[in-house]
Each structure stands twice: as structure tokens, then as C-alpha cells.
Design a protein around this motif. Sequence first.
Motif, mmCIF file in Angstrom:
data_model
loop_
_atom_site.group_PDB
_atom_site.id
_atom_site.type_symbol
_atom_site.label_atom_id
_atom_site.label_comp_id
_atom_site.label_asym_id
_atom_site.label_seq_id
_atom_site.Cartn_x
_atom_site.Cartn_y
_atom_site.Cartn_z
ATOM 1 N N ASP A 61 0.798 -1.220 0.000
ATOM 2 C CA ASP A 61 0.000 0.000 0.000
ATOM 3 C C ASP A 61 0.837 1.279 0.000
ATOM 4 N N LYS B 3 -1.549 4.019 -1.297
ATOM 5 C CA LYS B 3 -2.851 3.559 -1.766
ATOM 6 C C LYS B 3 -3.907 4.089 -0.806
ATOM 7 N N GLY C 245 -8.746 2.416 -2.990
ATOM 8 C CA GLY C 245 -7.927 1.612 -3.890
ATOM 9 C C GLY C 245 -7.124 2.417 -4.896
ATOM 10 N N LYS C 246 -7.358 3.717 -4.988
ATOM 11 C CA LYS C 246 -6.600 4.569 -5.913
ATOM 12 C C LYS C 246 -5.276 4.964 -5.278
ATOM 13 N N TRP C 247 -4.280 5.164 -6.137
ATOM 14 C CA TRP C 247 -2.964 5.603 -5.675
ATOM 15 C C TRP C 247 -2.866 7.116 -5.768
#
Length: 184
Positions: free
Chosen positions: A123, A155, A159-161
Amino acid sequence: MQLQKLIVCAPLLLCALRPRAAQAQIGLDPSRSAPSAGTPLTQPTLSPGAVELLTLDGQFSQAVAKGGGAAFASWFADDGMTLNNGKAAVYGRTRIAAAATWKPDTYQLTWYPEFAQMGPSGDMGYTWGHYEGSSKDQNGNPVKTSGRYITVWKKMPDGKWKVALDASADEPPAAGDCCKLPNP
């Protein structure tokens, strides 16, 4: 499954983003897009996480080349930070956006990643590489900067970076006469 070769994993991503000299620095053969059957793999192994971060970094660079400072700021987490050479730290996406007001037609910032590493939890990770900036001074003369950068990615819960930290340092000036030994 580990990806055996950067060229196999992301040929369109990095080979398109990297100048040929940069490809050669990490052992990529820019004339080949993938090894042929039976060719031994001699490149370092990259984890899928590292490839994911390299892909993100490439997308980030492409977005900024097209959208300038607004695009740059949009990639940051709400609590992201920039550390730029000779400037105060800027904390928070809102402040980063307020400071990153350049347009791509007046300032062009480009970069390419040279390495990435994903943390064991999957993450957080980082990318680093080389950047170049191009603009013009008040007289219309070209102004170029270049240096190294490191981007720390995290992360988000969805769930997006996002970028947690982006830091850069200009290339040092050429050594010139300052570092030459005097003649006996």
C-alpha cells in the motif's frame, strides 16, 4: 508470478517515456521490444508492485505534460507534500494546487522513472528518476532545469494511488575549474 523483465512487462510504458540513453542505463535494449523465445533473461526481476508504480509514475508525467500545474496537484493525496530544491515545503493538496499554477505552454515539466519499489504491505512505495523543466525568461530566452526526483506513493482506502510526497533536487552545476587540481 514475478515479471521477468521490464521490457516484457511494460514495453510501451517505459520505452515510450524514456530517452534511449536512459533505457541503456538500466540495461534495456531500445531496439528490442521483447526477448525472443529461448533468449536468457538477464535483466533484474521487477515485482508486479514495482511495475504498477512505474506505470503510475508514467501516467502522472504524461498528465502533467498535458495539463500543467493543475494536473500535477490533482495527483496528490489531501495530506500530500512537496519538497522542492531551495523552496519551502508545501503541505496539502490545496496549497500544492495554489503553488502549482503553471500552464504547459509557459512551463513544461517532464520526467521519467528510473526505479520503483513497492513496500511489503503493498500500500506504499516509491519511484525515482530524472526530471527536466523548460520555460523562457522575461526576455524570451530558454531556461532549462534538470535533476532527480523521488515520489512516495500511497494507496488510498478507495484503492486509488495518490502522491504522498514528491521531492526534487536540481542537478549540480558542472564542475568546471573549481574542482581541477592545480598544475605543479
